[in-house]
Design a protein around this motif. Structure first.
Motif, PDB file in Angstrom:
ATOM      1  N   GLU A   1      16.006  -1.053  13.983  1.00  0.00           N
ATOM      2  CA  GLU A   1      16.923   0.087  13.909  1.00  0.00           C
ATOM      3  C   GLU A   1      17.750  -0.054  12.638  1.00  0.00           C
ATOM      4  N   MET A   2      17.857   1.029  11.899  1.00  0.00           N
ATOM      5  CA  MET A   2      18.665   1.059  10.684  1.00  0.00           C
ATOM      6  C   MET A   2      19.873   1.950  10.972  1.00  0.00           C
ATOM      7  N   HIS A   3      21.077   1.454  10.675  1.00  0.00           N
ATOM      8  CA  HIS A   3      22.264   2.200  11.076  1.00  0.00           C
ATOM      9  C   HIS A   3      23.434   1.884  10.154  1.00  0.00           C
TER      10      HIS A   3
ATOM     11  N   ASP B   1      -0.197   3.358  14.531  1.00  0.00           N
ATOM     12  CA  ASP B   1       0.342   1.998  14.433  1.00  0.00           C
ATOM     13  C   ASP B   1       1.755   1.886  15.026  1.00  0.00           C
ATOM     14  N   TYR B   2       2.358   3.043  15.354  1.00  0.00           N
ATOM     15  CA  TYR B   2       3.742   3.042  15.853  1.00  0.00           C
ATOM     16  C   TYR B   2       3.804   2.728  17.346  1.00  0.00           C
ATOM     17  N   ILE B   3       4.812   1.968  17.746  1.00  0.00           N
ATOM     18  CA  ILE B   3       5.183   1.828  19.161  1.00  0.00           C
ATOM     19  C   ILE B   3       6.582   2.439  19.257  1.00  0.00           C
ATOM     20  N   ARG B   4       6.675   3.614  19.851  1.00  0.00           N
ATOM     21  CA  ARG B   4       7.948   4.347  19.847  1.00  0.00           C
ATOM     22  C   ARG B   4       8.691   4.239  21.174  1.00  0.00           C
ATOM     23  N   ASP B   5       8.028   3.626  22.157  1.00  0.00           N
ATOM     24  CA  ASP B   5       8.643   3.495  23.487  1.00  0.00           C
ATOM     25  C   ASP B   5       9.073   2.036  23.670  1.00  0.00           C
TER      26      ASP B   5
ATOM     27  N   LYS C   1       0.817  -1.214   0.000  1.00  0.00           N
ATOM     28  CA  LYS C   1       0.000   0.000   0.000  1.00  0.00           C
ATOM     29  C   LYS C   1       0.849   1.261   0.000  1.00  0.00           C
ATOM     30  N   ARG C   2       2.140   1.112   0.321  1.00  0.00           N
ATOM     31  CA  ARG C   2       2.988   2.308   0.453  1.00  0.00           C
ATOM     32  C   ARG C   2       4.422   1.939   0.147  1.00  0.00           C
ATOM     33  N   VAL C   3       5.108   2.875  -0.490  1.00  0.00           N
ATOM     34  CA  VAL C   3       6.534   2.723  -0.776  1.00  0.00           C
ATOM     35  C   VAL C   3       7.220   3.995  -0.291  1.00  0.00           C
ATOM     36  N   TYR C   4       8.322   3.859   0.439  1.00  0.00           N
ATOM     37  CA  TYR C   4       9.119   5.049   0.753  1.00  0.00           C
ATOM     38  C   TYR C   4      10.589   4.677   0.729  1.00  0.00           C
ATOM     39  N   TYR C   5      11.436   5.680   0.654  1.00  0.00           N
ATOM     40  CA  TYR C   5      12.863   5.388   0.661  1.00  0.00           C
ATOM     41  C   TYR C   5      13.615   6.441   1.441  1.00  0.00           C
ATOM     42  N   ILE C   6      14.729   5.991   1.982  1.00  0.00           N
ATOM     43  CA  ILE C   6      15.569   6.810   2.848  1.00  0.00           C
ATOM     44  C   ILE C   6      16.907   6.976   2.145  1.00  0.00           C
ATOM     45  N   TYR C   7      17.374   8.200   2.018  1.00  0.00           N
ATOM     46  CA  TYR C   7      18.667   8.430   1.359  1.00  0.00           C
ATOM     47  C   TYR C   7      19.306   9.675   1.972  1.00  0.00           C
TER      48      TYR C   7
ATOM     49  N   ARG D   1      21.149   6.670  13.541  1.00  0.00           N
ATOM     50  CA  ARG D   1      20.314   5.470  13.683  1.00  0.00           C
ATOM     51  C   ARG D   1      18.889   5.893  13.426  1.00  0.00           C
ATOM     52  N   ARG D   2      18.209   5.203  12.535  1.00  0.00           N
ATOM     53  CA  ARG D   2      16.806   5.523  12.230  1.00  0.00           C
ATOM     54  C   ARG D   2      15.936   4.363  12.687  1.00  0.00           C
ATOM     55  N   GLY D   3      14.649   4.553  12.528  1.00  0.00           N
ATOM     56  CA  GLY D   3      13.728   3.512  12.966  1.00  0.00           C
ATOM     57  C   GLY D   3      13.453   3.713  14.451  1.00  0.00           C
ATOM     58  N   LEU D   4      14.030   2.839  15.275  1.00  0.00           N
ATOM     59  CA  LEU D   4      13.834   2.920  16.736  1.00  0.00           C
ATOM     60  C   LEU D   4      12.355   2.894  17.087  1.00  0.00           C
ATOM     61  N   HIS D   5      11.652   1.976  16.478  1.00  0.00           N
ATOM     62  CA  HIS D   5      10.232   1.790  16.789  1.00  0.00           C
ATOM     63  C   HIS D   5       9.804   0.395  16.321  1.00  0.00           C
ATOM     64  N   ALA D   6       8.609   0.007  16.750  1.00  0.00           N
ATOM     65  CA  ALA D   6       7.965  -1.210  16.236  1.00  0.00           C
ATOM     66  C   ALA D   6       6.597  -0.791  15.704  1.00  0.00           C
TER      67      ALA D   6
ATOM     68  N   PHE E   1      -0.856   2.187   4.737  1.00  0.00           N
ATOM     69  CA  PHE E   1      -0.551   3.604   4.645  1.00  0.00           C
ATOM     70  C   PHE E   1       0.112   4.063   5.935  1.00  0.00           C
ATOM     71  N   TYR E   2       0.636   5.255   5.937  1.00  0.00           N
ATOM     72  CA  TYR E   2       1.284   5.814   7.129  1.00  0.00           C
ATOM     73  C   TYR E   2       0.225   6.136   8.173  1.00  0.00           C
ATOM     74  N   ARG E   3       0.339   5.506   9.312  1.00  0.00           N
ATOM     75  CA  ARG E   3      -0.612   5.779  10.409  1.00  0.00           C
ATOM     76  C   ARG E   3       0.174   5.862  11.707  1.00  0.00           C
TER      77      ARG E   3
HETATM   78  P1  TYD Z   1      10.399   8.566  10.812  1.00  0.00           P
HETATM   79  O1  TYD Z   1       9.252   7.740  11.344  1.00  0.00           O
HETATM   80  O2  TYD Z   1      11.189   9.365  11.781  1.00  0.00           O
HETATM   81  O3  TYD Z   1      11.365   7.657   9.958  1.00  0.00           O
HETATM   82  P2  TYD Z   1      12.328   6.440  10.455  1.00  0.00           P
HETATM   83  O4  TYD Z   1      11.409   5.379  10.966  1.00  0.00           O
HETATM   84  O5  TYD Z   1      13.059   6.004   9.244  1.00  0.00           O
HETATM   85  O6  TYD Z   1      13.265   6.953  11.497  1.00  0.00           O
HETATM   86  O7  TYD Z   1       9.770   9.531   9.690  1.00  0.00           O
HETATM   87  C1  TYD Z   1      10.375  10.771   9.343  1.00  0.00           C
HETATM   88  C2  TYD Z   1       9.266  11.744   8.909  1.00  0.00           C
HETATM   89  O8  TYD Z   1       8.610  11.294   7.733  1.00  0.00           O
HETATM   90  C3  TYD Z   1       8.200  11.929   9.970  1.00  0.00           C
HETATM   91  O9  TYD Z   1       7.884  13.300  10.021  1.00  0.00           O
HETATM   92  C4  TYD Z   1       7.011  11.155   9.431  1.00  0.00           C
HETATM   93  C5  TYD Z   1       7.204  11.195   7.937  1.00  0.00           C
HETATM   94  N1  TYD Z   1       6.722   9.999   7.231  1.00  0.00           N
HETATM   95  C6  TYD Z   1       5.623  10.104   6.397  1.00  0.00           C
HETATM   96  O10 TYD Z   1       5.014  11.182   6.241  1.00  0.00           O
HETATM   97  N2  TYD Z   1       5.198   8.990   5.726  1.00  0.00           N
HETATM   98  C7  TYD Z   1       5.808   7.794   5.860  1.00  0.00           C
HETATM   99  O11 TYD Z   1       5.397   6.804   5.215  1.00  0.00           O
HETATM  100  C8  TYD Z   1       6.948   7.686   6.748  1.00  0.00           C
HETATM  101  C9  TYD Z   1       7.653   6.372   6.936  1.00  0.00           C
HETATM  102  C10 TYD Z   1       7.353   8.810   7.400  1.00  0.00           C
END
Ligand code: TYD
Length: 135
Positions: A96-98, A118-122, A32-38, A45-50, A113-115
């Motif tokens: 975690e991505m590093h 759905d995040y667990i950040r703690d 449902k969604r594609v994103y990329y990190i560059y 370190r990115r991510g840090l969530h479930a 989709f981005y919701r």
């Molecule tokens: P973040 O969750 O910090 O990325 P990572 O898990 O890689 O550390 O997301 C960074 C920003 O991008 C934050 O403001 C939310 C936004 N974002 C979207 O708008 N849509 C998405 O699909 C994702 C993954 C992030």
């Protein structure tokens, strides 16, 4: 924890290489969604969530990076350094991505989709949820 890489089929000929990914085939869910990190800065370190329910496939389509996964009991780390391999990240998995190379492009295919809900950040809440599920 051993993290198994998925080897995608490569269609190569004298022009070069191609990898094709279809939902419910190479990818074990509906995409449902594609994103990329560059342009990731060194030492970051990115991510840090479930996620409560999101499933993802991670592919480093250029350069390299390390992925650490943690299911609450065990951790594992894997190097992603070629565009025909990916890893599946299920829900309830801390990630975690590093150690991104300067030229790294990490492509993520996601089942929803981005919701933010759905995040667990703690990390402690993540561990508590896992404990509750196992009890
Ligand atoms: P973040 O969750 O910090 O990325 P990572 O898990 O890689 O550390 O997301 C960074 C920003 O991008 C934050 O403001 C939310 C936004 N974002 C979207 O708008 N849509 C998405 O699909 C994702 C993954 C992030």
């Amino acid at each position: 924890m051993e993290i198994r890489k998925i080897n995608f089929q490569r269609h190569g000929d004298d022009r070069g290489m191609l990898v094709a990914l279809e939902e419910n085939k190479e990818i074990p869910f509906k995409i449902k969604r594609v994103y990329y990190i560059y342009d990731t800065k060194k030492e970051v370190r990115r991510g840090l969530h479930a996620h409560k329910s999101l499933e993802q496939i991670l592919i480093c389509v250029h350069g390299s990076c390390m992925i650490t996964l943690d299911n609450g009991n065990e951790k594992g780390t894997v190097l992603l350094d070629n565009p025909y391999e990916g890893i599946y990240v299920p829900n309830n998995m801390w990630r975690e991505m590093h150690d991104f190379s300067e030229d790294a492009v990490l492509l993520v295919l996601a089942s929803d989709f981005y919701r933010e809900e759905d995040y667990i950040r703690d990390y402690n809440i993540f561990l508590k949820n896992i404990e509750e599920e196992n009890s």
